[in-house]
Design an enzyme around this catalytic site. Structure first.
Site, mmCIF file in Angstrom:
data_model
loop_
_atom_site.group_PDB
_atom_site.id
_atom_site.type_symbol
_atom_site.label_atom_id
_atom_site.label_comp_id
_atom_site.label_asym_id
_atom_site.label_seq_id
_atom_site.Cartn_x
_atom_site.Cartn_y
_atom_site.Cartn_z
ATOM 1 N N GLU A 79 0.888 -1.131 -0.105
ATOM 2 C CA GLU A 79 0.072 0.099 0.088
ATOM 3 C C GLU A 79 0.968 1.107 -0.068
ATOM 4 O OE1 GLU A 79 -0.267 -2.737 2.090
ATOM 5 O OE2 GLU A 79 -2.197 -2.841 2.531
ATOM 6 N N CYS A 112 -2.334 -2.500 7.034
ATOM 7 C CA CYS A 112 -1.553 -2.411 8.391
ATOM 8 C C CYS A 112 -1.802 -0.978 8.914
ATOM 9 C CB CYS A 112 -0.213 -2.987 8.548
ATOM 10 S SG CYS A 112 0.993 -1.657 7.981
HETATM 11 N N1 THU Z 1 2.254 -6.225 4.187
HETATM 12 C C1 THU Z 1 1.616 -5.479 3.213
HETATM 13 O O1 THU Z 1 2.309 -5.268 2.130
HETATM 14 N N2 THU Z 1 0.704 -4.597 3.567
HETATM 15 C C2 THU Z 1 0.008 -4.816 4.699
HETATM 16 O O2 THU Z 1 -0.833 -3.940 5.066
HETATM 17 C C3 THU Z 1 0.466 -5.745 5.994
HETATM 18 C C4 THU Z 1 1.840 -6.477 5.404
HETATM 19 C C5 THU Z 1 3.463 -7.288 3.808
HETATM 20 C C6 THU Z 1 4.648 -6.868 4.379
HETATM 21 C C7 THU Z 1 5.414 -7.953 4.359
HETATM 22 O O3 THU Z 1 6.209 -8.065 3.320
HETATM 23 C C8 THU Z 1 4.522 -8.921 4.387
HETATM 24 O O4 THU Z 1 3.420 -8.546 4.250
HETATM 25 C C9 THU Z 1 4.277 -9.733 5.606
HETATM 26 O O5 THU Z 1 4.063 -8.846 6.744
#
Ligand code: THU
Length: 160
Positions: free
Chosen positions: A75, A112
């Site tokens: 994101e 997140c």
């Molecule tokens: N991740 C995202 O790309 N977006 C989120 O909102 C949550 C987590 C990714 C970060 C990391 O590469 C993987 O997911 C595991 O946390």
């Protein structure tokens, strides 16, 4: 002393087939972006797709690093692409999809906390809400009306 209610409403679609044509197109862009994620450590791939008011679609995916905190979420990569390439174009909508090679992700995966904070500033600056749709690999899709609805009591520049 008073007690207040903090409400957020969401639409929950049973699956992607219930989406409007426009939402489906954007979610497909997120799913396609997810295929190019670089996630060798978590095995958890995320794709994000924004559609702007000029109908441009801008995508991103998570990019990990052996020094784990040096990686970045899909994101934020996507919103920074928007901010750097289209700084004066309003954003209409964001779609997110996540998959894991360890298991089937059948629950909707929301952005997140760090991404919510980052995204909220773009929504505040443009003075118009950014709809958010999110899902796992399959199953339900959640749609909320704005980034701020996902981030009650958020921090913004008015505190500084
Ligand atoms: N991740 C995202 O790309 N977006 C989120 O909102 C949550 C987590 C990714 C970060 C990391 O590469 C993987 O997911 C595991 O946390």
């Amino acid at each position: 002393m008073k007690k207040i209610e903090v409400n957020a409403s969401a639409i929950v679609y049973n699956d992607i087939s219930e989406l409007s044509e426009a939402d489906l197109t954007l979610m497909k862009a997120a799913i396609s972006a997810k295929q190019k994620a670089y996630a060798p450590y978590s095995k958890f791939s995320v794709g994000a797709a924004f559609i702007l008011e000029n109908n441009q679609i801008v995508t991103g995916n998570n990019q990990e690093n052996a020094a784990y905190p040096s990686g970045m979420c899909a994101e934020r990569i996507a919103i920074w692409k928007v901010g750097s390439e289209y700084p004066n174009v309003k954003i209409k909508k964001l779609a997110i999809s996540a998959s894991s090679s360890n298991k089937i992700v059948d629950k909707p995966v929301g952005p997140c906390g760090g991404c919510r904070q980052t995204l909220s500033e773009y929504e505040i600056n443009q003075k118009e809400p950014i709809e958010v749709l999110f899902m796992g690999e399959k199953g339900a899709v959640v749609k909320v009306e704005s980034i701020l609805s996902l981030l009650p009591f958020s921090f913004d520049s008015s505190f500084l």
